[in-house]
Design an enzyme around this catalytic site. Sequence first.
Site, PDB file in Angstrom:
ATOM      1  CB  CYS A 189      -7.964 -10.994  17.232  1.00 53.40           C
ATOM      2  SG  CYS A 189      -8.799 -12.700  17.129  1.00 53.40           S
ATOM      3  CG  ASP A 190      -4.240  -5.606  15.349  1.00 54.91           C
ATOM      4  OD1 ASP A 190      -4.700  -4.750  16.235  1.00 54.91           O
ATOM      5  OD2 ASP A 190      -3.400  -5.681  14.714  1.00 54.91           O
TER       6      ASP A 190
END
Length: 399
Positions: free
Chosen positions: A340-341
């Site tokens: 998700c980064d």
Amino acid sequence: MTKQTIVESFAELSHPDVLEEFDRASLEELVAKYETPFMVLDLSEVEYQYKSLKAALPGVKLFYALKSLSHPELVKRLKMLGSFFDLATIGEIDLVESLGIRGEQCIHTHPIKKDKEIKRSLEFGCNRMVVDNIEELKKFIPYAGQVELIIRVSFRSKQAVVDLSRKFGCALEELPLMTDMAKQHGIDVVGLSFHVGSQSLSPMTQANAIRSSAAAMKTMNSVNWKFLDIGGSFPVSYQEAVLPIDDFCIPIMEALSELPEGIEVFAEPGRFISGPAMIEVVSIVGKAKRSAKTWYYLDDGVYGGFSGQMFDHANYPLAPLKPFDATGEFLPSVLAGPTCDSIDVVAEDIELPEMEIGDILIGKRMGAYTIVSATEFNNYPKPKVVVVEDIFDPDTESL
Ligand SMILES: Cc1ncc(COP(=O)(O)O)c(C=O)c1O
């Protein structure tokens, strides 16, 4: 990764001999058998790299640096070939010990150690250890008579992608103070070492470091010098080609010929042996048009097998497994990892042929400093490692 290099890399690989250095049918078999993401470690390539370096550095004892890739099968193959081992941690000692490697076959090269790490190394039978400062030397006073110390000297290098002499190594001028103090306490200093930095693009830093070390040994002739350890640093081709290893080692061998009589020479190669021996196989699991670019989401990224892009500053050559038309259309694209980064991007500002969900990409020369620094961020497991023989053809491998 620049647009130009990735396009060149794709174009190069879209030649009729796509993935020419691989046995393509074997790769396809592996893809059918294992779920991506996975890495493929080719032990015959490990052997080829080891033998190539051995041939380029005749008379030099090779201590494989486990930190670059510590897969037990790779260690076992190197043991079988007669390699020695460069260790830095208790974990590495435990590993080589469990594989039947003896302490005398190893050196401990971490310049900063806890007392329990010194004790463990000695208990294992590895009594050759590295220091690079007075405080570290003091730690060995209780072990005088049991250790043979090698002093690491710093030679900074702008030619290396990872400048290790920034963090470790003393100045040549500090040597007399350290050897005098060792003598006072009955501690044997037997050698000098250096590491001019990993992925060194020119052999001259190493050659100059050898000459400076030789001069220091000649000047400090009251010390019983036995060894010079010239570290790792031997480069591999990622997106840019590097010198073939035979050529790279010529100036190094010339400099070694100037060492005082009887000095044994060690090297601690990591990357050169492990780097070309592993590839990563990933799938495209998502595709989205964002602004004018196509984003392809892979099932592994910089938190996993591609971690070397962050920590090791490496840009791995990437190639699609399925053939594509090199003269066809290339679109502005991004290759992103699965987490998700937003930092998890493997390649940006690149132009790629149109690809689809389910397509396979191969990351090449991903053996060194990749899986060893992978995390499980977001609870994504690290890619598994599949061990094979002869999937890469060494005759076509560019080193
Ligand atoms: C002490 C030491 N020896 C050997 C190596 C291996 O270096 P390379 O992978 O450049 O061969 C390293 C890499 O960090 C190191 O720190």
